[in-house]
Design a protein around this motif. Sequence first.
Motif, PDB file in Angstrom:
ATOM      1  N   GLU A   6      16.795  24.137  25.517  1.00 22.83           N
ATOM      2  CA  GLU A   6      15.680  24.486  26.408  1.00 22.83           C
ATOM      3  C   GLU A   6      14.342  24.236  25.736  1.00 22.83           C
ATOM      4  N   ARG A   7      14.258  24.591  24.466  1.00 24.93           N
ATOM      5  CA  ARG A   7      13.009  24.376  23.728  1.00 24.93           C
ATOM      6  C   ARG A   7      12.735  22.882  23.550  1.00 24.93           C
ATOM      7  N   GLU A  15      11.331  14.341  25.895  1.00 31.65           N
ATOM      8  CA  GLU A  15      12.019  13.797  27.058  1.00 31.65           C
ATOM      9  C   GLU A  15      12.850  12.592  26.650  1.00 31.65           C
ATOM     10  N   ARG A  42       5.219  15.062  27.527  1.00 33.46           N
ATOM     11  CA  ARG A  42       6.284  15.293  26.559  1.00 33.46           C
ATOM     12  C   ARG A  42       6.530  14.036  25.729  1.00 33.46           C
ATOM     13  N   GLU A  49      11.204  21.312  26.604  1.00 36.49           N
ATOM     14  CA  GLU A  49       9.802  21.648  26.843  1.00 36.49           C
ATOM     15  C   GLU A  49       8.859  20.673  26.147  1.00 36.49           C
ATOM     16  N   SER A 104       4.159  18.748  31.138  1.00 39.43           N
ATOM     17  CA  SER A 104       5.458  18.096  31.066  1.00 39.43           C
ATOM     18  C   SER A 104       5.339  16.584  31.022  1.00 39.43           C
ATOM     19  N   GLU A 153       2.642  19.707  23.043  1.00 39.12           N
ATOM     20  CA  GLU A 153       3.239  20.810  23.766  1.00 39.12           C
ATOM     21  C   GLU A 153       2.432  21.183  25.002  1.00 39.12           C
TER      22      GLU A 153
END
Length: 200
Positions: free
Chosen positions: A69-70, A76, A13, A73, A10, A7
């Motif tokens: 949305e979660r 991908e 991910r 985060e 980005s 987490e």
Amino acid sequence: MMREPRESRSEERVNLLDMLPAEAEATLRAFATANGERPFRAAQVVQHLWSSPRASLDDMTGLPSAFRERLAEVFEIPRLALSTRQRSVDGTEKFLFRLADGEHIETVAIPDGSRLTLCISSQAGCALQCSFCATGAMGFARNLRLFEIAGQVRETILLTGQKPTNIVFMGMGEPLMNWKAVDPTLTILNDPSGFGIGSR
């Protein structure tokens, strides 16, 4: 084996397309439970990775928007960038995809009545230099990763709206020299939770 989602930034991910369907579902089920969602959401996501692919997590509109949305985060589903698309008079199409590091690979879709054969690449370039093959003259750049090989099938479905009935590893590269990635690709191709294309 379930992977622990990271987490942080980005670029770190978790790539869901670099997993087998069972591994992706186990990872997503744990993530859904930890985020207050029902575990069946994991199977919904997996369905849209390969069997009925969506271009992005946000396009999986059967999922609650807050959950999408979660997911974005932490996870991908990277695309292969389309550089060129050519179509011949007989309906055969050639796709040139650009990878994240700038390398290019070719994929060819060959229609034959109700059948669609997809010719996919397993390497960027090739080290064998066979005299009859133009790819050998390009030299060898690198092996493709799992998501880059199976991703050619995924991208073709997204671009054409048609699922291939037959897959051949006759694109760029020698598949047996990249068995580490080709072997799990075969699982994704055959798995009903993957593309569900029957082995022959």
